[in-house]
Design a protein around this motif. Structure first.
Motif, PDB file in Angstrom:
ATOM      1  N   MET A  88       0.826  -1.214   0.000  1.00 27.49           N
ATOM      2  CA  MET A  88       0.000   0.000   0.000  1.00 27.49           C
ATOM      3  C   MET A  88       0.856   1.258   0.000  1.00 27.49           C
ATOM      4  SD  MET A  88      -3.064  -1.003  -0.255  1.00 27.49           S
ATOM      5  CE  MET A  88      -3.795   0.606  -0.002  1.00 27.49           C
ATOM      6  N   ILE A  89       1.975   1.239   0.687  1.00 29.94           N
ATOM      7  CA  ILE A  89       2.875   2.399   0.679  1.00 29.94           C
ATOM      8  C   ILE A  89       3.466   2.583  -0.722  1.00 29.94           C
ATOM      9  CG2 ILE A  89       4.976   3.375   1.659  1.00 29.94           C
ATOM     10  CD1 ILE A  89       2.622   3.205   3.623  1.00 29.94           C
ATOM     11  N   TYR A 116       1.238   6.653   8.861  1.00 28.62           N
ATOM     12  CA  TYR A 116       0.642   7.168  10.090  1.00 28.62           C
ATOM     13  C   TYR A 116      -0.650   6.414  10.424  1.00 28.62           C
ATOM     14  CZ  TYR A 116      -1.819  10.549  13.089  1.00 28.62           C
ATOM     15  OH  TYR A 116      -2.511  11.165  14.103  1.00 28.62           O
ATOM     16  N   TYR A 117      -1.524   6.215   9.434  1.00 31.61           N
ATOM     17  CA  TYR A 117      -2.803   5.564   9.686  1.00 31.61           C
ATOM     18  C   TYR A 117      -2.633   4.095  10.046  1.00 31.61           C
ATOM     19  CZ  TYR A 117      -4.612   9.805   7.509  1.00 31.61           C
ATOM     20  OH  TYR A 117      -4.888  11.118   7.204  1.00 31.61           O
ATOM     21  N   PHE A 118      -1.753   3.385   9.366  1.00 34.38           N
ATOM     22  CA  PHE A 118      -1.492   1.997   9.722  1.00 34.38           C
ATOM     23  C   PHE A 118      -0.988   1.885  11.154  1.00 34.38           C
ATOM     24  CE2 PHE A 118      -1.737   0.989   5.209  1.00 34.38           C
ATOM     25  CZ  PHE A 118      -2.201  -0.319   5.206  1.00 34.38           C
ATOM     26  N   SER A 134       2.135   8.224   0.999  1.00 34.82           N
ATOM     27  CA  SER A 134       2.861   7.245   1.814  1.00 34.82           C
ATOM     28  C   SER A 134       3.012   7.696   3.262  1.00 34.82           C
ATOM     29  CB  SER A 134       4.229   6.960   1.193  1.00 34.82           C
ATOM     30  OG  SER A 134       5.008   8.150   1.134  1.00 34.82           O
ATOM     31  N   GLU A 135       3.301   8.979   3.472  1.00 35.51           N
ATOM     32  CA  GLU A 135       3.485   9.459   4.844  1.00 35.51           C
ATOM     33  C   GLU A 135       2.192   9.345   5.640  1.00 35.51           C
ATOM     34  OE1 GLU A 135       4.701  13.552   7.251  1.00 35.51           O
ATOM     35  OE2 GLU A 135       5.162  13.363   5.106  1.00 35.51           O
ATOM     36  N   ASN A 136       1.072   9.722   5.015  1.00 38.80           N
ATOM     37  CA  ASN A 136      -0.210   9.596   5.698  1.00 38.80           C
ATOM     38  C   ASN A 136      -0.552   8.137   5.988  1.00 38.80           C
ATOM     39  OD1 ASN A 136      -0.729  12.317   5.830  1.00 38.80           O
ATOM     40  ND2 ASN A 136      -1.998  12.369   3.986  1.00 38.80           N
TER      41      ASN A 136
END
Length: 858
Positions: free
Chosen positions: A418-419, A431-433, A426-428
């Motif tokens: 997913m990244i 963070y969410y994962f 990718s940064e968000n």
């Protein structure tokens, strides 16, 4: 191209083996092995981890006493053509010096019920070749299985019917695949149909099963659109009382309840079976062709599968409601996503340790210590990403599935994928994962300081503040509903604190996250409108997640020291994270009315839970007394198999006859074992002291312990209690211990009402023997889980030199029914105890007495 290994298996199926009086005997001739090399075989039935699958993740939670356990199968070798070595009970190692390799073996199928003898599912009943031999100390379920050419000869009794996802030609089963599976039934109805490009065989035992054919067709075709073609040539859909493992390639098993009443509810009034069917259909893609390396990662596969099932159900509003209806409007509504949010709400309220991974992104707890619904947290992440990434998310899951088909997959593979495919986000995403997988907090949107301003030119301005926990920030939708019924919606970034929007129409109200795509631990602060109050039965047509619902139920009871009581149970149900329970009791023989009310909620800023309670005139131990208390506690879950809670309490005790009251403060601690164990243990400690300068001052301490152990189907429970009140000034009768209190000393003397004592120790022993009652299947009971009970109680007050004892026998009958396969949902437990003898205050009485309880306290 390397040569494909060939299996030629002969299975001798006899009536004696099907009846459980003998084992199944088989022989295998295996060709194409690498000569002179070590070869390892996996024996699934000898591996307890084989029985861990997503359907059991559901089942473990439904019946906490685990009174129904599987009879595990087994595989043993009768003769092998070469010497072999066992690396473990489930791994066999040998050197392939002959071609073909000859093996003779016997096996027993795993079964759940001795009475179910009309259907048998054969799966992984043979020695499976592993891609490589594992290290002896690291044996595990094989994570990679190569294609095998199967040829299976069956010797079957003439009265049994064969169904299989394999090819059948002249009585032989053939197929190039990774598994060999077939099913035997007697007296079942068998129908075949084409679903898209795949032949499907339906094996049914009840007429209501016909409705699943059309729904399976819809679910199958829609899942194929979402994830791509299913890599199997045929499928079978079975109606089963036992529901074998749910992750069998090409096989879907749907539970049919044994109780006629519950079967009618599930098929005519609920869509629960269709929810199962949607999940098990999606699992044919996610759960059977993506392979896990470790059972500890079941939560990842379960969450992905449930996401797809939820998408399919949400597209069909009539069946996404758990309550089935035939008209234009349902009589009651609870949607699939609401059900998931409800599970998350319970987790948030009672479980302090909900993270799935630790800070190093490793699985935090082994499968036996994971919570029953830990997968829900991962599912909520999947649902959030489906909203956040919109149309692209399901497409990315499809590509991930296609890339990793028939490969070992881990949660880290999915995370990294997913990244990679979302570089701009990718940064968000990192963070969410991290938030959902390795944190204990939950999202909470709070809308406050909403202002509606109107200019002279007719321009309307909305100002609002949005608060979220600093360590769990998420983007959100801001929704405006205007007076004319039109709406406006906009997505805001996760760091948005203040909103200012102008419109040319007059707003009516505003709301955050209106579609409920994101789980919110408190929906009551998402809008500037107040939630409603509904009664069920009554005016409640929906179970709202931002409204209160009253649910009530009448029943009877006869507790120790009391006459027969009429009871009315009420629950004020706040959809997310709290609720009030009230039991009102009326004792006709004494014209006495009492109540016991509790309210539980979460106090986020203290990271604690709050229990409020009020009890008055309830039970023999609290006659003419009122106790109002508050308990602020923090739950804990240590990674040493211990969980519990500790906290502080405030209490006000009142004597209603003397019109006296006083207040106390104290502390409590509770410890219990977590995970799966043959013995459950719970210890409670309490210290309570009056505030200074009361008319009475005392110190009240007690400790209790309960240990319950199971051996096969037999249960033994030992309970102990010791308590003492040290009076410092004055005398307080409301602080004393009632021997008949069902929450403390628990002496089960039916009559008379015993006087309270300043100190007491007690010991209770229960022994339970399973007994299958001939109860009508029309009733909502679980006769196979009922038990005959023998009980004995002994107690003594040393300071008063008073002894108490009783013994007798009784019956425990769980109330509920089959819900999903091997396990059942027990919503209550009826206990009827006959007290055969009792001794108190030097009085011996052998008259037979009776106790009745519906809440499992006796």
């Amino acid at each position: 191209m390397s040569r494909v290994v060939s299996y030629q298996i002969t299975v001798d199926v006899t009536e004696a083996a099907l009846d459980g009086k003998d084992v199944f005997k088989a022989s295998a001739s295996i060709s194409g092995l690498k000569q002179g090399a070590d070869t390892c075989f996996y024996l699934a039935f000898n591996d307890r981890n084989y029985f861990i699958d997503p359907s059991q993740t559901i089942n473990r939670s439904l019946n906490k006493d685990k009174r129904v356990k599987p009879r595990y199968g087994g595989i043993r070798f009768i003769e092998a053509s070469v010497p072999h070595t066992e690396l473990s009970s489930s791994i066999l190692k040998l050197k392939a010096d002959t071609d073909p390799l000859k093996l003779e073996f016997a096996f027993e199928l795993p079964k759940w019920s001795k009475e179910a003898k009309r259907q048998y599912l054969f799966h992984r009943f043979y020695p499976q070749i592993m891609s490589q031999c594992p290290e002896a100390e690291k044996t595990s379920i094989p994570t990679k299985l190569d294609l095998v050419d199967f040829l299976i000869d069956l010797r079957l009794p003439a009265t049994w019917d064969l169904t299989t996802p394999m090819n059948v030609k002249q009585g032989r089963l053939t197929q190039r695949s990774r598994f060999a599976t077939f099913n035997l039934t007697k007296g079942y109805r068998i129908e075949e149909m084409k679903v898209g490009d795949i032949p499907v065989t339906f094996v049914a035992n009840s007429p209501t099963f016909d409705r699943y054919q059309e729904y399976f067709k819809q679910f199958y075709l829609r899942t194929k659109e979402l994830l791509g073609p299913l890599p199997f040539q045929k499928m079978i859909v079975l109606e089963s009382e036992e529901l074998e493992k749910s992750s069998i390639p090409g096989v879907i098993t749907i539970n049919s309840p044994k109780q006629v009443g519950l079967d009618k509810i599930q098929t005519e009034y609920l869509n629960w079976s269709l929810w199962q069917l949607a999940f098990f259909t999606a699992q044919q893609w996610i759960g059977t062709t993506l392979w896990k390396s470790n059972p500890n990662e079941d939560w990842f596969f379960r969450g992905l599968t449930d996401l797809i099932a939820g998408v399919i159900l949400s597209e069909r509003p009539r069946i996404s409601n758990i309550f089935a209806y035939s008209g234009d409007k349902p009589w009651l509504e609870l949607r699939y996503n609401q059900g998931i949010d409800l599970l998350a709400s319970f987790q948030y309220l009672i479980n302090p340790d909900v993270r799935i991974l630790n800070d190093s992104f490793e699985v935090y707890k082994p499968i036996q210590d994971q919570g029953d619904f830990d997968y829900v947290r991962h599912l909520l992440l999947m649902r959030f990403l489906n909203w956040y990434l919109e149309e692209t998310f399901i497409f990315q899951i499809r590509e991930f599935y296609k890339t990793n088909q028939f490969k070992v997959v881990t949660y880290l593979d999915f995370y990294q994928y997913m990244i990679k495919v979302n570089p701009a986000l990718s940064e968000n995403l990192e963070y969410y994962f991290s938030l959902w997988w390795s944190k204990d907090d939950w999202p909470d949107f709070e809308l406050e300081s909403v202002q509606y301003l109107k200019s002279e030119k007719g321009i309307y301005t909305i100002r609002a503040d949005v608060n979220q926990p600093d360590d769990f920030l998420l983007p959100f939708d801001f929704h405006v509903v205007f007076k004319d019924g039109s709406t406006w919606k906009k997505r805001f970034a996760r760091d948005t604190k203040e909103i200012r929007q102008t419109f040319r129409k007059e707003p009516d109200y505003v709301e955050i996250n209106p579609g409920r795509e994101i789980f919110d631990r408190d929906r009551f602060n998402n809008s500037d409108e107040f939630g409603g109050l509904y009664f069920w039965p009554g005016n409640a047509e929906r179970i709202y997640d931002d409204a209160y619902v009253f649910v009530w139920l009448p029943f009877i009871g006869k507790l120790p020291g009391e006459s027969l009581s009429l009871m009315l149970g009420l629950q004020l149900f706040r959809y997310v994270n709290s609720g009030a329970n009230i039991v009102i009791s009326y004792v006709p023989g004494e014209s006495r009315t009492g109540y016991n009310a509790t309210y539980s909620t979460k106090v986020d800023w203290l990271k604690a839970n709050l229990d409020l309670s009020a009890v008055e005139n309830y039970g023999a131990g609290l006659k003419n007394q009122r106790i109002v208390s508050g308990l602020l506690y923090r739950p804990f879950n240590w990674n040493i198999g211990v969980e519990g809670r500790y906290g502080l309490s405030l209490r006000n005790r009142s004597d209603l006859l003397l019109k006296e009251d006083h207040s106390t403060y104290g502390s409590i601690a509770e410890f219990s074992n977590s995970g799966i164990s043959p013995c459950s243990r719970r210890v409670q400690l309490s210290v309570e002291k009056t505030f200074p300068n009361n008319s009475t001052e005392y110190l009240r301490n007690f400790a209790s312990a309960i240990v319950s152990c199971q051996y096969k189907s037999f249960f033994t429970t030992v309970g102990g209690f010791v308590g003492k009140v040290v009076q410092e000034t004055g005398i307080s009768t409301v602080s004393l211990f009632s021997p008949q209190s069902i929450t403390e000393a628990r002496v089960r003397i039916d009559a008379p009402t015993l006087e309270a004592v300043p100190d007491i120790w007690s010991l209770g022993l229960d022994f339970e023997i399973p007994v299958h009652l001939p109860v009508s299947s029309l009733l909502f009971v679980l006769p196979k889980k009922s038990s005959l009970r023998f009980f004995y109680d002994k107690a003594r007050s040393n300071s008063l030199d008073r002894d108490f004892s009783d013994y007798g026998l009784g019956l425990r009958l769980p109330l509920g029914g089959d819900v999903v396969g091997k396990r059942s949902l027990a919503i209550g437990s009826l206990s009827i105890l006959a007290v055969l003898a009792r001794e108190y205050d030097d009085v011996k009485n052998n008259d037979v007495g009776l106790l009745i309880d519906f809440v499992g306290k006796l």
